[in-house]
Write a protein that holds these residues in place. Structure first.
Motif, PDB file in Angstrom:
ATOM      1  N   ARG A 359      -6.172  15.787   4.344  1.00 20.68           N
ATOM      2  CA  ARG A 359      -5.757  15.663   5.735  1.00 20.68           C
ATOM      3  C   ARG A 359      -7.094  14.922   6.447  1.00 20.68           C
ATOM      4  NH1 ARG A 359      -1.348  18.067   8.410  1.00 20.68           N
ATOM      5  NH2 ARG A 359       0.101  19.237   6.521  1.00 20.68           N
ATOM      6  N   ARG A 360      -8.335  15.737   6.293  1.00 17.06           N
ATOM      7  CA  ARG A 360      -9.320  15.284   7.102  1.00 17.06           C
ATOM      8  C   ARG A 360     -10.062  13.910   6.474  1.00 17.06           C
ATOM      9  NH1 ARG A 360     -11.495  20.513   6.985  1.00 17.06           N
ATOM     10  NH2 ARG A 360     -12.780  19.983   5.413  1.00 17.06           N
ATOM     11  N   PHE A 361      -9.714  13.602   5.124  1.00 21.74           N
ATOM     12  CA  PHE A 361     -10.119  12.408   4.745  1.00 21.74           C
ATOM     13  C   PHE A 361      -8.980  11.374   5.402  1.00 21.74           C
ATOM     14  CE2 PHE A 361      -8.790   9.144   1.669  1.00 21.74           C
ATOM     15  CZ  PHE A 361     -10.445   8.388   1.256  1.00 21.74           C
ATOM     16  N   ILE A 362      -7.895  11.574   5.401  1.00 22.37           N
ATOM     17  CA  ILE A 362      -6.841  10.499   5.621  1.00 22.37           C
ATOM     18  C   ILE A 362      -7.251  10.028   7.285  1.00 22.37           C
ATOM     19  CG2 ILE A 362      -4.462  10.122   6.537  1.00 22.37           C
ATOM     20  CD1 ILE A 362      -4.682   9.687   3.326  1.00 22.37           C
ATOM     21  N   ASP A 376       1.166  -3.215  -0.585  1.00 19.38           N
ATOM     22  CA  ASP A 376       0.789  -4.123   0.262  1.00 19.38           C
ATOM     23  C   ASP A 376      -0.391  -4.780  -0.022  1.00 19.38           C
ATOM     24  OD1 ASP A 376       1.570  -4.099   3.634  1.00 19.38           O
ATOM     25  OD2 ASP A 376      -0.431  -5.087   2.894  1.00 19.38           O
ATOM     26  N   ALA A 377      -0.905  -5.901   0.441  1.00 20.28           N
ATOM     27  CA  ALA A 377      -2.037  -6.570   0.111  1.00 20.28           C
ATOM     28  C   ALA A 377      -3.151  -5.863   0.920  1.00 20.28           C
ATOM     29  CB  ALA A 377      -2.155  -8.078   0.770  1.00 20.28           C
ATOM     30  N   ARG A 378      -2.948  -4.963   1.820  1.00 20.29           N
ATOM     31  CA  ARG A 378      -3.997  -4.105   2.367  1.00 20.29           C
ATOM     32  C   ARG A 378      -4.261  -3.009   1.707  1.00 20.29           C
ATOM     33  NH1 ARG A 378      -0.462  -6.454   5.112  1.00 20.29           N
ATOM     34  NH2 ARG A 378      -0.761  -7.845   6.824  1.00 20.29           N
ATOM     35  N   THR A 379      -5.211  -2.111   1.683  1.00 26.34           N
ATOM     36  CA  THR A 379      -5.440  -0.923   1.125  1.00 26.34           C
ATOM     37  C   THR A 379      -4.667   0.323   2.174  1.00 26.34           C
ATOM     38  OG1 THR A 379      -7.335  -1.445   0.085  1.00 26.34           O
ATOM     39  CG2 THR A 379      -6.926   0.863   0.307  1.00 26.34           C
ATOM     40  N   LEU A 380      -3.931   1.236   1.032  1.00 31.00           N
ATOM     41  CA  LEU A 380      -3.133   1.923   1.864  1.00 31.00           C
ATOM     42  C   LEU A 380      -3.596   3.116   1.416  1.00 31.00           C
ATOM     43  CD1 LEU A 380       0.288   0.208   1.428  1.00 31.00           C
ATOM     44  CD2 LEU A 380      -1.294  -0.214   3.294  1.00 31.00           C
ATOM     45  N   ALA A 381      -3.306   4.470   2.316  1.00 29.33           N
ATOM     46  CA  ALA A 381      -3.509   5.880   1.777  1.00 29.33           C
ATOM     47  C   ALA A 381      -2.580   6.755   2.259  1.00 29.33           C
ATOM     48  CB  ALA A 381      -4.952   6.228   2.323  1.00 29.33           C
ATOM     49  N   ILE A 382      -2.327   7.680   1.524  1.00 28.76           N
ATOM     50  CA  ILE A 382      -1.394   8.908   2.098  1.00 28.76           C
ATOM     51  C   ILE A 382      -1.808  10.123   1.436  1.00 28.76           C
ATOM     52  CG2 ILE A 382       0.563   8.611   0.434  1.00 28.76           C
ATOM     53  CD1 ILE A 382       2.328   8.443   3.290  1.00 28.76           C
ATOM     54  N   HIS A 383      -1.220  11.231   2.140  1.00 25.40           N
ATOM     55  CA  HIS A 383      -1.526  12.497   1.521  1.00 25.40           C
ATOM     56  C   HIS A 383       0.073  13.122   1.156  1.00 25.40           C
ATOM     57  CE1 HIS A 383      -1.779  17.216   2.653  1.00 25.40           C
ATOM     58  NE2 HIS A 383      -2.627  17.109   1.397  1.00 25.40           N
ATOM     59  N   PRO A 384       0.697  12.768   0.113  1.00 25.70           N
ATOM     60  CA  PRO A 384       2.002  12.967  -0.124  1.00 25.70           C
ATOM     61  C   PRO A 384       2.443  14.303   0.002  1.00 25.70           C
ATOM     62  CG  PRO A 384       0.757  11.865  -2.023  1.00 25.70           C
ATOM     63  CD  PRO A 384      -0.275  12.526  -1.129  1.00 25.70           C
ATOM     64  N   ALA A 385       1.701  15.603  -0.220  1.00 23.49           N
ATOM     65  CA  ALA A 385       2.130  16.813   0.083  1.00 23.49           C
ATOM     66  C   ALA A 385       2.571  17.041   1.376  1.00 23.49           C
ATOM     67  CB  ALA A 385       1.065  18.110  -0.212  1.00 23.49           C
ATOM     68  N   THR A 400       6.396  16.553  -9.982  1.00 29.24           N
ATOM     69  CA  THR A 400       6.080  15.032  -9.774  1.00 29.24           C
ATOM     70  C   THR A 400       4.745  14.859  -9.822  1.00 29.24           C
ATOM     71  OG1 THR A 400       6.249  15.146  -7.368  1.00 29.24           O
ATOM     72  CG2 THR A 400       8.182  14.676  -8.447  1.00 29.24           C
ATOM     73  N   GLY A 401       3.921  16.081  -9.597  1.00 28.13           N
ATOM     74  CA  GLY A 401       2.480  15.565  -9.998  1.00 28.13           C
ATOM     75  C   GLY A 401       1.623  15.680  -8.662  1.00 28.13           C
ATOM     76  N   VAL A 402       2.338  16.095  -7.407  1.00 29.04           N
ATOM     77  CA  VAL A 402       1.722  16.189  -6.201  1.00 29.04           C
ATOM     78  C   VAL A 402       1.096  17.662  -5.857  1.00 29.04           C
ATOM     79  CG1 VAL A 402       1.934  16.028  -3.882  1.00 29.04           C
ATOM     80  CG2 VAL A 402       2.878  14.329  -5.284  1.00 29.04           C
ATOM     81  N   SER A 403      -0.334  17.879  -6.098  1.00 30.40           N
ATOM     82  CA  SER A 403      -0.983  19.148  -5.459  1.00 30.40           C
ATOM     83  C   SER A 403      -1.173  18.967  -4.026  1.00 30.40           C
ATOM     84  CB  SER A 403      -2.102  19.345  -6.366  1.00 30.40           C
ATOM     85  OG  SER A 403      -3.260  18.414  -5.912  1.00 30.40           O
ATOM     86  N   ASP A 404      -1.710  20.103  -3.328  1.00 31.31           N
ATOM     87  CA  ASP A 404      -1.948  20.063  -2.113  1.00 31.31           C
ATOM     88  C   ASP A 404      -3.102  19.265  -1.772  1.00 31.31           C
ATOM     89  OD1 ASP A 404       0.103  21.648  -1.557  1.00 31.31           O
ATOM     90  OD2 ASP A 404      -1.267  23.608  -1.295  1.00 31.31           O
ATOM     91  N   GLY A 405      -4.049  19.016  -2.429  1.00 29.87           N
ATOM     92  CA  GLY A 405      -5.102  18.204  -2.224  1.00 29.87           C
ATOM     93  C   GLY A 405      -5.158  16.711  -2.755  1.00 29.87           C
ATOM     94  N   TYR A 406      -3.953  16.285  -3.153  1.00 27.91           N
ATOM     95  CA  TYR A 406      -3.802  15.126  -3.829  1.00 27.91           C
ATOM     96  C   TYR A 406      -3.621  14.018  -2.644  1.00 27.91           C
ATOM     97  CZ  TYR A 406      -1.750  11.372  -6.778  1.00 27.91           C
ATOM     98  OH  TYR A 406      -1.732  10.171  -7.477  1.00 27.91           O
ATOM     99  N   VAL A 407      -4.666  12.890  -3.012  1.00 27.94           N
ATOM    100  CA  VAL A 407      -4.551  11.761  -1.889  1.00 27.94           C
ATOM    101  C   VAL A 407      -4.169  10.563  -2.754  1.00 27.94           C
ATOM    102  CG1 VAL A 407      -5.823  10.192  -0.270  1.00 27.94           C
ATOM    103  CG2 VAL A 407      -6.305  12.444  -0.490  1.00 27.94           C
ATOM    104  N   ARG A 408      -3.185   9.497  -2.366  1.00 24.70           N
ATOM    105  CA  ARG A 408      -2.810   8.437  -2.970  1.00 24.70           C
ATOM    106  C   ARG A 408      -3.426   7.221  -2.303  1.00 24.70           C
ATOM    107  NH1 ARG A 408       3.052   7.143  -2.839  1.00 24.70           N
ATOM    108  NH2 ARG A 408       2.247   5.920  -1.138  1.00 24.70           N
TER     109      ARG A 408
END
Ligand code: PLP
Length: 430
Positions: A359-362, A376-385, A400-408
């Motif tokens: 969350r802090r990273f995002i 998108d042509a722009r870089t995007l980020a999300i914290h799926p959990a 589905t492969g999403v741990s608490d610390g996962y950032v996409r």
């Protein structure tokens, strides 16, 4: 054109449209109309009876959407396409075109969260049973198949797990048993053509890379025209039995003069007619514009994706990078076989300190957008959990492969130094 465009760079500019008659306009016009004048009553009757193909009403077909359908079908090596209002509509239609209450289909567990929900809850509520299996063992598809299994379903580059799906292995099992494979190729256009590896149907959320501009929601289904529905007639009553809602038409027979397009015609004239999730002509125009640069953008996306993955792998605060090019063993072989055009631009990573660090990273990103989207042509980020996967149960989320610390990250086509600079300062703030 007398020569047929064969390469993606040419198809996206030329397929399905030369110029408007009589204006000569080279850009595909936006045919913003609900309906179309019939020449006479015979003409109208022929159109409704499918003796002749032509425009009737924009809920079912539209000339702007038609160009998009032709371009994406050609890009995939398919025979016909059907543009729809969203990627979700495309996956729903693809499955419901074969499955009715009491039927089942086998799906990979490695899916976009929205598709998981659609299958596990909404389709279940309609009496259609999904059987989730782990795609790392293709034989699991065979083992889950029975006489009421109507199709297999998977994503080429599953978001967010990023384990490339064994397309040919599962398609081969399906062809042996008479079960078609539907592949969602949203994350890998141009890079992968699932029909070349035995898939029967391809679906896209055009919302992502196809558009690239992030302005429009849309989806498409492409019919490979390569599956013999009649040979396994008992499995596909929606295509091989008389359709009471269309004066008893048997789709596999009715469309024979038009080519091997029973699947896509039925999706159009039954599901789209009844459910109405049509793509607007304006959005089709937007996708046509975006698609003109798709092959160029995908090359740039792949190049930046691999550079970002390398940067993250070397960073001391990153405990794990999830990226097809970094896998080994069987997963790497699949990535190299099916993503021959590049490993894509989706990069997952885990931070050592888990959810809070994610969350802090995002929250520290300055240029990169924090949005629920990819491609998108722009870089995007999300914290799926805490977002896209928050509605899933903890067990389903982990499946589905999403741990608490996962950032996409969905790496865009900005200059690589600017992308890395923003990621770097956000990692410093973690
Ligand atoms: N398929 C994949 C792989 C996706 O990532 C998404 C959306 O994120 C969809 C389907 C659904 O598409 P849409 O948002 O256009 O309905």
């Amino acid at each position: 054109m007398t020569t047929k465009p064969m390469h993606p760079e040419t198809i996206v500019l030329h397929e399905g449209f030369r110029n408007d008659d009589p204006t000569g306009a080279v850009a595909v016009p936006i045919f913003q109309t609900t309906s179309y004048q019939f020449d006479n009553t015979q003409h109208a009757e022929n159109l409704f009876a499918l003796k002749e193909l032509g425009n009737i009403y924009t809920r079912i077909m539209n000339p702007t959407c038609d160009v998009l359908e032709k371009r994406i079908a050609a890009l995939e090596g398919g025979v016909a396409g059907l543009a729809l209002g969203s990627g979700q509509a495309a996956s729903t239609f693809a499955v419901l075109n074969l499955c009715q209450a009491g039927d089942n289909f086998v799906s990979s567990t490695d899916l976009y969260g929205g598709t998981w929900n659609l299958f596990a809850n909404t389709l279940k509520g309609l009496g259609v049973e999904v059987r989730f299996v782990d795609p790392s063992d293709p034989e699991a598809f065979r083992n889950a198949t029975d006489e009421r299994t109507r199709c297999y379903y998977a994503e080429t580059l599953p978001n967010p797990k990023l384990n490339v799906f064994p397309i040919q292995e599962v398609a081969d099992i399906g062809r042996e048993l008479g079960v078609p494979l539907i592949v969602d190729n949203t994350a890998a256009p141009v890079i992968c053509r699932p029909l070349d590896h035995g898939a029967a149907i391809v679906v896209y959320s055009t919302t992502k890379y196809i558009g690239g501009h992030g302005t429009s929601i849309g989806g498409i289904i492409v019919d490979g025209g390569n599956f013999d529905w009649e040979n396994h007639g008992d499995r596909f009553p929606t295509l091989t039995q008389p359709d009471p809602s269309y004066h008893g038409a048997v789709w596999t027979e009715a469309v024979k003069p038009l080519g091997p397009i029973a699947f896509i015609i039925r999706a159009r004239v039954i599901l789209l007619r009844d459910i109405g999730a049509a793509m607007s002509p304006f959005n089709a125009f937007m996708f046509i514009q975006g698609m003109e640069t798709l092959p160029l953008r995908i090359r740039a996306h792949c190049e930046n994706g691999s550079k970002v993955a390398r940067f993250l792998a070397d960073h001391p605060k990153v405990s794990k990078v999830i990226y097809p090019g970094f896998q080994d063993g069987e997963a790497r072989r699949r990535a190299d076989t099916y993503m021959a055009g590049g490993y894509g631009a989706l990069v997952g990573f885990e931070l050592q300190d888990g959810s809070e660090a994610g969350r802090r990273f995002i929250d520290s990103l300055q240029m990169v957008y924090h949005v629920a989207n990819i491609g998108d042509a722009r870089t995007l980020a999300i914290h799926p959990a805490s977002t896209t996967h928050s509605q899933l149960s903890p067990e389903d989320r982990l499946a589905t492969g999403v741990s608490d610390g996962y950032v996409r990250l969905s790496v865009g086509i900005e200059h690589i130094d600017d992308i890395v600079a923003d990621l770097s300062q956000a990692l410093d703030a973690v």
